[in-house]
Motif scaffolding. Structure first.
Motif, PDB file in Angstrom:
ATOM      1  N   THR A 152      -6.198  17.278 -35.473  1.00 29.40           N
ATOM      2  CA  THR A 152      -5.735  15.969 -35.007  1.00 29.40           C
ATOM      3  C   THR A 152      -6.246  15.702 -33.598  1.00 29.40           C
ATOM      4  N   GLY A 153      -6.335  14.391 -33.282  1.00 30.57           N
ATOM      5  CA  GLY A 153      -6.750  13.953 -31.955  1.00 30.57           C
ATOM      6  C   GLY A 153      -5.828  12.853 -31.471  1.00 30.57           C
ATOM      7  N   ALA A 154      -6.216  12.231 -30.373  1.00 32.43           N
ATOM      8  CA  ALA A 154      -5.349  11.282 -29.682  1.00 32.43           C
ATOM      9  C   ALA A 154      -4.883  10.143 -30.595  1.00 32.43           C
ATOM     10  N   THR A 160      -5.103   6.702 -25.959  1.00 32.95           N
ATOM     11  CA  THR A 160      -6.208   7.576 -26.357  1.00 32.95           C
ATOM     12  C   THR A 160      -7.168   7.681 -25.160  1.00 32.95           C
ATOM     13  N   PHE A 161      -8.282   8.373 -25.351  1.00 31.68           N
ATOM     14  CA  PHE A 161      -9.225   8.571 -24.247  1.00 31.68           C
ATOM     15  C   PHE A 161     -10.322   7.525 -24.224  1.00 31.68           C
ATOM     16  N   ARG A 162     -10.911   7.264 -25.421  1.00 32.03           N
ATOM     17  CA  ARG A 162     -12.151   6.488 -25.443  1.00 32.03           C
ATOM     18  C   ARG A 162     -12.015   5.090 -26.019  1.00 32.03           C
ATOM     19  N   ASP A 163     -10.823   4.714 -26.510  1.00 36.78           N
ATOM     20  CA  ASP A 163     -10.651   3.332 -26.983  1.00 36.78           C
ATOM     21  C   ASP A 163     -10.581   2.404 -25.771  1.00 36.78           C
ATOM     22  N   ALA A 164     -10.707   1.082 -26.004  1.00 37.23           N
ATOM     23  CA  ALA A 164     -10.587   0.113 -24.911  1.00 37.23           C
ATOM     24  C   ALA A 164      -9.232   0.327 -24.223  1.00 37.23           C
ATOM     25  N   GLN A 210      -6.083  18.690 -30.806  1.00 41.30           N
ATOM     26  CA  GLN A 210      -6.719  18.587 -29.484  1.00 41.30           C
ATOM     27  C   GLN A 210      -5.738  17.986 -28.491  1.00 41.30           C
ATOM     28  N   ASN A 211      -4.593  17.546 -28.994  1.00 40.73           N
ATOM     29  CA  ASN A 211      -3.650  16.832 -28.126  1.00 40.73           C
ATOM     30  C   ASN A 211      -2.849  17.794 -27.267  1.00 40.73           C
ATOM     31  N   VAL A 212      -2.561  17.355 -26.053  1.00 41.13           N
ATOM     32  CA  VAL A 212      -1.762  18.169 -25.138  1.00 41.13           C
ATOM     33  C   VAL A 212      -0.311  17.691 -25.127  1.00 41.13           C
ATOM     34  N   VAL A 252      -4.141  23.085 -19.416  1.00 41.77           N
ATOM     35  CA  VAL A 252      -4.926  22.139 -20.196  1.00 41.77           C
ATOM     36  C   VAL A 252      -6.384  22.582 -20.078  1.00 41.77           C
ATOM     37  N   VAL A 253      -7.084  22.576 -21.204  1.00 41.18           N
ATOM     38  CA  VAL A 253      -8.482  23.018 -21.193  1.00 41.18           C
ATOM     39  C   VAL A 253      -9.346  21.880 -20.659  1.00 41.18           C
ATOM     40  N   TRP A 254     -10.051  22.145 -19.587  1.00 45.89           N
ATOM     41  CA  TRP A 254     -10.904  21.117 -18.989  1.00 45.89           C
ATOM     42  C   TRP A 254     -12.338  21.263 -19.479  1.00 45.89           C
ATOM     43  N   PHE A 255     -13.129  20.234 -19.241  1.00 46.37           N
ATOM     44  CA  PHE A 255     -14.538  20.283 -19.628  1.00 46.37           C
ATOM     45  C   PHE A 255     -15.199  21.445 -18.890  1.00 46.37           C
ATOM     46  N   GLY A 256     -15.962  22.221 -19.640  1.00 45.73           N
ATOM     47  CA  GLY A 256     -16.595  23.406 -19.066  1.00 45.73           C
ATOM     48  C   GLY A 256     -15.782  24.658 -19.317  1.00 45.73           C
ATOM     49  N   GLY A 267      -7.494  10.933 -36.540  1.00 47.39           N
ATOM     50  CA  GLY A 267      -7.352  10.279 -35.237  1.00 47.39           C
ATOM     51  C   GLY A 267      -8.169  10.896 -34.119  1.00 47.39           C
ATOM     52  N   THR A 268      -9.404  11.231 -34.427  1.00 44.61           N
ATOM     53  CA  THR A 268     -10.257  11.777 -33.364  1.00 44.61           C
ATOM     54  C   THR A 268     -11.645  11.158 -33.456  1.00 44.61           C
ATOM     55  N   SER A 269     -12.236  10.897 -32.275  1.00 42.23           N
ATOM     56  CA  SER A 269     -13.490  10.145 -32.235  1.00 42.23           C
ATOM     57  C   SER A 269     -14.700  10.990 -32.611  1.00 42.23           C
ATOM     58  N   GLY A 270     -14.535  12.319 -32.655  1.00 43.45           N
ATOM     59  CA  GLY A 270     -15.685  13.167 -32.972  1.00 43.45           C
ATOM     60  C   GLY A 270     -16.700  13.185 -31.843  1.00 43.45           C
ATOM     61  N   ALA A 271     -16.215  13.016 -30.607  1.00 37.64           N
ATOM     62  CA  ALA A 271     -17.120  12.954 -29.457  1.00 37.64           C
ATOM     63  C   ALA A 271     -17.160  14.255 -28.676  1.00 37.64           C
ATOM     64  N   VAL A 272     -16.176  15.140 -28.888  1.00 38.92           N
ATOM     65  CA  VAL A 272     -16.068  16.325 -28.034  1.00 38.92           C
ATOM     66  C   VAL A 272     -16.198  17.596 -28.873  1.00 38.92           C
ATOM     67  N   TYR A 273     -17.174  18.418 -28.513  1.00 43.29           N
ATOM     68  CA  TYR A 273     -17.368  19.714 -29.170  1.00 43.29           C
ATOM     69  C   TYR A 273     -16.550  20.775 -28.454  1.00 43.29           C
ATOM     70  N   LEU A 305      -8.682   5.306 -37.497  1.00 44.89           N
ATOM     71  CA  LEU A 305      -8.574   3.849 -37.436  1.00 44.89           C
ATOM     72  C   LEU A 305      -9.889   3.177 -37.806  1.00 44.89           C
ATOM     73  N   GLU A 306     -10.987   3.795 -37.368  1.00 47.33           N
ATOM     74  CA  GLU A 306     -12.319   3.236 -37.628  1.00 47.33           C
ATOM     75  C   GLU A 306     -13.268   4.411 -37.854  1.00 47.33           C
ATOM     76  N   PRO A 307     -14.487   4.166 -38.332  1.00 50.34           N
ATOM     77  CA  PRO A 307     -15.406   5.293 -38.535  1.00 50.34           C
ATOM     78  C   PRO A 307     -15.646   6.033 -37.214  1.00 50.34           C
ATOM     79  N   GLY A 360      -7.810   3.267 -41.136  1.00 50.32           N
ATOM     80  CA  GLY A 360      -6.579   2.515 -40.933  1.00 50.32           C
ATOM     81  C   GLY A 360      -5.703   3.296 -39.979  1.00 50.32           C
ATOM     82  N   PRO A 361      -4.491   2.803 -39.696  1.00 51.27           N
ATOM     83  CA  PRO A 361      -3.606   3.507 -38.761  1.00 51.27           C
ATOM     84  C   PRO A 361      -3.065   4.801 -39.351  1.00 51.27           C
ATOM     85  N   ALA A 362      -3.004   5.835 -38.514  1.00 54.18           N
ATOM     86  CA  ALA A 362      -2.539   7.146 -38.966  1.00 54.18           C
ATOM     87  C   ALA A 362      -1.121   7.062 -39.537  1.00 54.18           C
ATOM     88  N   GLY A 363      -0.290   6.198 -38.955  1.00 54.77           N
ATOM     89  CA  GLY A 363       1.099   6.080 -39.412  1.00 54.77           C
ATOM     90  C   GLY A 363       1.203   5.652 -40.869  1.00 54.77           C
TER      91      GLY A 363
END
Ligand code: OAD
Length: 234
Positions: free
Chosen positions: A12-14, A24-28, A92-94, A149-153, A176-182, A203-205, A218-221
């Protein structure tokens, strides 16, 4: 998709906490539009301005008191209780919304807001209070706590356990994750290498949507309770 999976890994993600009111992190309007990642989510940013970083996570920790788990968190807790096979829930959520939604076994690969990591003795301690006032570590008394919390790096937690589960699962579900972070973004390919079916609920591809054998948007809920009903047979 496999009709009756025997071993499921869920990531799961944000997005699963978005309907609970956590940004979330990367949505508007997401967190990374309001804050620089390198300032608040890297060891270098912490070394440069610890007050800024401790204050940022103090606010996020305090904000957990104003939000509640949603139907998606509760559905995954029901799956944990009722699914007869193997299940690993990796987030991935804290935040602590999976636990408050009823899940007992959650692997927080990016750490937890409600945990402190002592930079002197290395011990992780459950933590509910502020850190910007430099409280002593409950174990070694040094005033050197940082958010756990695990930071980048930095290396996410329990990767060996996650890869072992991915190599043996027959269904991998990303929610619910953007697939942007390895490395999390690569789990779908690891699962496919193990010949597992792969399902995206988002919510979206996502960026990696084409890697999944099935994707529902669609919405996770709504999507997560529907999917859990399917797995548990209605
Ligand atoms: P992102 O903000 O990158 O992505 C959130 C995803 O959730 C997006 O694809 C949205 O479309 C989707 N989404 C939004 N609302 C939703 C809803 N109601 N239902 C379903 N999906 C929804 O967040 P993550 O992928 O979790 O790492 O970010 C991964 C990592 O990047 C985080 O753990 C964090 C961040 O930088 C660290 O801080 C190390």
């Amino acid at each position: 998709m496999t009709d009756q999976p025997k071993s499921i890994v869920i990531l799961t993600g944000a997005g699963i906490s978005a309907e609970s009111g956590i940004d979330t992190f990367r949505d508007a309007g997401g967190l990374w539009e309001k804050h620089q990642v390198e300032d608040v989510a890297t060891p270098e940013g912490f070394a440069r301005d610890p007050d800024l970083v401790l204050g940022f996570y103090d606010l996020r920790r305090a904000a957990l008191g104003k939000v509640h788990p949603n139907e998606a968190h509760r559905a995954l807790a029901r799956l944990e209780r009722e699914f007869p096979g193997e299940l690993l829930l990796v987030t991935q959520n804290v935040d602590d919304l999976h636990e408050r939604g009823g899940s007992d076994r959650v692997l927080h690969m990016h750490g937890e807001l409600k945990s402190a990591l002592c930079q002197s003795c290395g011990i992780r301690t459950p933590w509910d209070a502020a850190m910007s006032n430099r409280p002593p570590c409950p174990v070694c008394q040094a005033p050197t706590l940082r958010p756990d919390v695990v930071w980048f790096g930095e290396m996410p937690y329990q990767m060996e356990r996650i890869y072992a589960a991915l190599s043996q699962c027959d269904l991998f579900v990303s929610i619910g994750t953007s697939g942007a972070v390895y490395p999390a973004a690569g789990f779908v390919q690891d699962a496919r290498a193990a010949r597992a079916a792969t399902l995206e609920l988002n919510l979206e591809p996502s960026e990696g949507t084409h890697h999944f054998t099935e994707a529902r948007h669609g919405p996770a809920g709504e999507l997560v309770p529907q999917w859990v009903d399917e797995v548990l047979g209605g």
